[in-house]
Structures are given as C-alpha cells and as structure tokens.
Design an enzyme around this catalytic site. Structure first.
Site, mmCIF file in Angstrom:
data_model
loop_
_atom_site.group_PDB
_atom_site.id
_atom_site.type_symbol
_atom_site.label_atom_id
_atom_site.label_comp_id
_atom_site.label_asym_id
_atom_site.label_seq_id
_atom_site.Cartn_x
_atom_site.Cartn_y
_atom_site.Cartn_z
ATOM 1 N N ARG A 65 0.829 -1.288 -0.178
ATOM 2 C CA ARG A 65 0.040 0.028 -0.204
ATOM 3 C C ARG A 65 0.826 1.348 0.076
ATOM 4 O O ARG A 65 0.231 2.394 0.020
ATOM 5 C CB ARG A 65 -0.883 0.001 1.263
ATOM 6 C CG ARG A 65 -2.040 -1.056 1.433
ATOM 7 C CD ARG A 65 -2.908 -1.271 -0.154
ATOM 8 N NE ARG A 65 -3.834 -2.061 0.094
ATOM 9 C CZ ARG A 65 -4.467 -2.688 -0.871
ATOM 10 N NH1 ARG A 65 -4.294 -2.537 -2.236
ATOM 11 N NH2 ARG A 65 -5.434 -3.683 -0.777
ATOM 12 N N ASN B 52 -0.502 -1.324 -7.839
ATOM 13 C CA ASN B 52 -1.695 -0.720 -8.103
ATOM 14 C C ASN B 52 -1.849 0.188 -6.534
ATOM 15 O O ASN B 52 -2.735 0.207 -5.659
ATOM 16 C CB ASN B 52 -2.974 -1.516 -7.786
ATOM 17 C CG ASN B 52 -2.953 -2.497 -6.900
ATOM 18 O OD1 ASN B 52 -1.834 -3.102 -6.196
ATOM 19 N ND2 ASN B 52 -4.190 -3.007 -6.387
ATOM 20 N N HIS C 36 -3.265 -10.303 -13.674
ATOM 21 C CA HIS C 36 -4.718 -10.433 -13.122
ATOM 22 C C HIS C 36 -5.654 -11.021 -14.089
ATOM 23 O O HIS C 36 -6.026 -9.924 -14.874
ATOM 24 C CB HIS C 36 -4.832 -9.300 -12.318
ATOM 25 C CG HIS C 36 -6.199 -9.463 -11.771
ATOM 26 N ND1 HIS C 36 -6.225 -9.269 -10.228
ATOM 27 C CD2 HIS C 36 -7.311 -9.545 -12.090
ATOM 28 C CE1 HIS C 36 -7.408 -9.410 -9.908
ATOM 29 N NE2 HIS C 36 -8.407 -9.631 -10.897
ATOM 30 N N ASP D 219 -1.287 -12.723 -2.051
ATOM 31 C CA ASP D 219 -2.320 -11.633 -2.433
ATOM 32 C C ASP D 219 -2.581 -10.619 -1.130
ATOM 33 O O ASP D 219 -3.646 -10.435 -1.224
ATOM 34 C CB ASP D 219 -3.197 -12.186 -3.287
ATOM 35 C CG ASP D 219 -3.768 -11.040 -4.063
ATOM 36 O OD1 ASP D 219 -3.329 -9.918 -4.044
ATOM 37 O OD2 ASP D 219 -4.998 -11.446 -4.937
ATOM 38 N N GLY E 27 -10.249 -7.731 -1.579
ATOM 39 C CA GLY E 27 -8.958 -8.112 -0.859
ATOM 40 C C GLY E 27 -8.945 -8.324 0.676
ATOM 41 O O GLY E 27 -9.826 -7.787 1.117
HETATM 42 O O1 DOR Z 1 -8.776 -8.630 -4.067
HETATM 43 C C1 DOR Z 1 -8.176 -8.062 -4.692
HETATM 44 N N1 DOR Z 1 -7.336 -6.987 -3.804
HETATM 45 N N2 DOR Z 1 -7.530 -8.230 -5.660
HETATM 46 C C2 DOR Z 1 -6.810 -7.634 -6.548
HETATM 47 O O2 DOR Z 1 -6.523 -7.728 -7.809
HETATM 48 C C3 DOR Z 1 -6.272 -6.197 -5.838
HETATM 49 C C4 DOR Z 1 -6.234 -6.313 -4.489
HETATM 50 C C5 DOR Z 1 -6.042 -5.060 -3.697
HETATM 51 O O3 DOR Z 1 -4.881 -4.355 -4.150
HETATM 52 O O4 DOR Z 1 -6.730 -4.671 -2.860
HETATM 53 ZN ZN ZN Z 2 -3.191 -8.889 -5.911
#
Ligand code: DOR
Ligand code: ZN
Length: 403
Positions: free
Chosen positions: A46, A76, A167, A294, A313
C-alpha cells in the site's frame, strides 16, 4: 555468526548451520524443522498513498511472523507505479520505512502496465521484477482492457525478456455481467458476477499472447479448475507459463460469505468448494508452481460496507505458511511441496539468487489465531486453530524470534 544447532531437515536429518552475521547467537533448534524462508511473490503493502491500510513497517512485521523474508509488491498504489520515476520514488519510501522498522526485508517491485505509459516498460527492466497487467479492474484503476495495448505489452516484454504477471479476469465480461446484477447487495453475488468464465477468458487470451510472442507469463491467483486445465495444456505445449494460487482460494470457498461477509470479497472471487480440491491436485501435478498471499489489506470499516462499496482483498501474508503446515499435518501437502510452493519455484521462475534466509518451524505448536501484525487489524483466519508455526525467521544474518 548465528549457529543453529540441531535443526531437523524435511528429510529427517539433524543438522547444525552457521550463518554469517553481526549477531553472536546460538539457537537451540532441537525439535524444530528448518525450511527456506518464504518468498511471497504477491503482496499489496500500500505504499505510496494507502498507508492507512498497511505500510512497510507493519507489512514487514507481518512477513517475518509468517516466516517470509522476500516479497514482490504490486503497482496498484496511489499513484500507481507506471513510470520509472515513480518506481524509483516508491523504492526510496520503502527503504525509509524498512529502516524505521529495522527489518531489512528483501523485496522486488512489479511495474504497472498502463496504456498511456507503454514506452516506460523497457526502461523499467533493471529495477522491476516484471510487469503487472490487470486484464480486469480491481483495487485502483490500473487496467489494460484493449487488445492493442495488451499485444504491445506482451511484445515489449518478450523483447526485453521481462515476466508478465497477469490478473486474469476479463474486463468486458465483468462489465456485462455486472449490468445484469445491478442493485444486487449481497456479497455472494461477487462470485457470480466474476464467475469462472471471467477468469478463463482472460487466461486463454494471455496464454494465446504467450504462444504468439514467446513472453514469459506468470498467472496470478489461479482460483478454479478450468484455469488449471488451461495452464496444464499450456505447460504440455512447453510454453513459458507459470501459475500461482493463494491461501484464500485453497482454504476458503463461497461458504465463507456466511461467516465473513464483506471480508470474503476478493478478486478473483472465492469459488465453490469443488475447486479447492482441484487446486490441491494441481499443486501435486506441478501445474501450480507457487503460492502468493495476495496480501491486500483494507480497513474493517471499508470491508463492512455493503456490496458494491466494499473493496476487494484480504490480508494473508502472516498466516500463509501456518495454513500450509497445518495442511501438511492433515496429509494434504508434503513438506517438499510446501518448499516448492513457498520458495523454490519462485526463486527459479523469477531468477532470484540463492539466499541464506531460513525459517525454523515447530510442527507440534498449536495456536488459535487471535491477533495480527497487519495495520488493517483483522484477519479472515481469526479464531482458526492451526498446528505448525514459525518460531524463528532468519533474514540477512538477523534472527527474529517469533513469540
Ligand atoms: O482482491 C484483490 N485485492 N484483488 C486484487 O487484484 C487487488 C487487491 C487489492 O489491491 O486490494
Ligand atoms: Zn493482488
């Protein structure tokens, strides 16, 4: 120098190990098993921009508790990591946070593929572990949903010998299906909207591009039987295709919506129970190469929002190894499969140098999960009792005792 005395290998030998270190320490490892430290090829720590969910101080602590000393972080963030300048800035922020935490975690960064910044890909080669392509939208707004850009990414990556990590969810099909479910406020709808076809359509496309360009392809978070069948065929064709699954797709299924609600919302979504057995089989058959947590923390307030507003997520890095060790205790995985999934294959696939990082685990230790180091403050595994836990994590000649 760290001396580890009397650790058991997975073959049953009892060994002493000397590790170069500034510390002078002897660890009595009698009764403990030694494994290579975990390489987690898929985390979302993050930084920058969403440090209220997680940062590298807390993320590194969670990693160490999970026996993990190397992570690959995803792009991301806010802003997303889509230029070499942003990549450099992100590295500086991470190094500062790790210094503050006094944990020299090993890390690699994925570069984010973005339509407007395709020319930035090649120059990122020396500082990124690979290129992350979101074929479908998830957290953040990175997405490559047009064929022209997708071809360009695979072609550039092949020329540069860079790994493309996908992804694999088809954005067009997601949008189409979402429209049919408009107004649906139940969390389980998530698994119906982003159904297996959403994933297979993207996996098929990505494998086709690898066939065309010869690009090395890493398929993230494989969640379904149908994806494993496509990957098996690609491997039989000898395409350079590699596959990752996650702890939540192995240990949860759609039943988890009942107990976890929005905390179970994740992309790709949890699947029906039958897929879990197939994922375990795919590990035995070496169709699945790696496991990535993940680790995608969101705050509890965010996860309690109704469907549609609740972000996708869940955190996972801290409990990935214990979940696998517990699965070994239940006869579901061998210890050599666990090593292959958690470090060996990632090292080979991503061409990492050998390291002297280790985790010492107590296979008899039983713990009910109650707390987490993650800044988000919650874990979907809360209340679960697992047998088999890390006790020491050794990183770059430092030894962390896990209480
Ligand atoms: O569930 C997910 N959360 N899948 C993703 O591809 C991104 C991730 C996130 O960054 O929160
Ligand atoms: Zn991911």
């Amino acid at each position: 120098m760290i001396i580890i005395q009397g650790a058991k290998t997975i073959q049953g030998d009892v060994i002493d190990l000397t590790i170069p270190s500034e510390e002078e320490k002897t660890i009595n490892a009698a009764g403990l098993m030694i494994l290579p430290a975990v390489i987690d090829p898929h985390v979302h720590f993050r930084t920058p921009g969403m440090e209220y969910k997680e940062d590298w101080r807390t993320g590194a602590k969670a990693a160490i508790r999970g026996g993990c000393t190397t992570v690959f972080d995803m792009p991301n963030t806010k802003p997303p990591t889509i230029t070499t300048t942003l990549l450099k800035e992100k590295k500086m922020m991470i190094d500062q946070q790790l210094k503050e935490a006094d944990i020299p975690l090993r890390y690699q960064l994925f570069f984010g593929a973005d339509k407007q910044h395709l020319t930035e890909i090649a120059p990122s080669k020396s500082s990124a572990i690979g290129i992350k392509v979101f074929m479908g939208c998830s957290t953040g707004n990175l997405v490559i949903d047009d064929d022209e850009s997708l071809h360009a990414v695979f072609s550039i990556a092949a020329k540069e010998d860079m790994m493309v990590a996908v992804h694999a969810e088809d954005e067009h099909l997601i949008r189409e299906r979402k429209a049919n479910y408009s107004g649906e406020m139940h969390y389980p709808a998530h698994s119906q909207i982003r159904n297996v076809e959403v994933a297979t359509r993207a996996v098929e496309k990505a494998i086709g591009l690898t066939r065309q360009y010869g690009t090395r392809l890493y398929i993230l978070h494989v969640s379904s039987a149908e994806e494993t069948a496509l990957i098996k065929a690609a491997k039989q064709e000898k395409l350079p295709v590699f596959a990752e699954t996650t702890p939540h797709h192995l240990f949860f299924d759609t039943d988890a919506y009942d107990s976890l609600g929005g905390k179970a919302v994740v992309n790709p979504p949890l699947r029906d129970k039958k897929h879990r057995d197939v994922l375990f089989d795919a590990i035995h058959e070496k169709i699945i190469d790696t496991i990535g947590s993940d680790h995608a923390p969101h705050t509890i307030e965010e996860k309690n929002k109704p469907y549609g507003e609740c972000p996708s997520g869940m955190p996972g890095i801290e409990f990935m190894l214990p979940l696998l060790l517990n699965a070994h205790q239940q006869g579901r995985l061998s210890l050599s499969e666990i090593i292959s999934l958690t470090s060996e294959r990632a090292r080979e696939i991503f061409r990492l140098p050998a390291s002297e990082d280790w985790v010492l685990v107590d296979m008899e230790k039983t713990v009910r999960i109650a707390t987490t180091e993650s800044k988000c403050g919650w874990t979907p595994y809360q209340g679960l009792t697992l047998k088999g836990w890390p006790v020491y994590t050794v990183l770059k000649g430092r030894c962390y005792h896990i209480q």
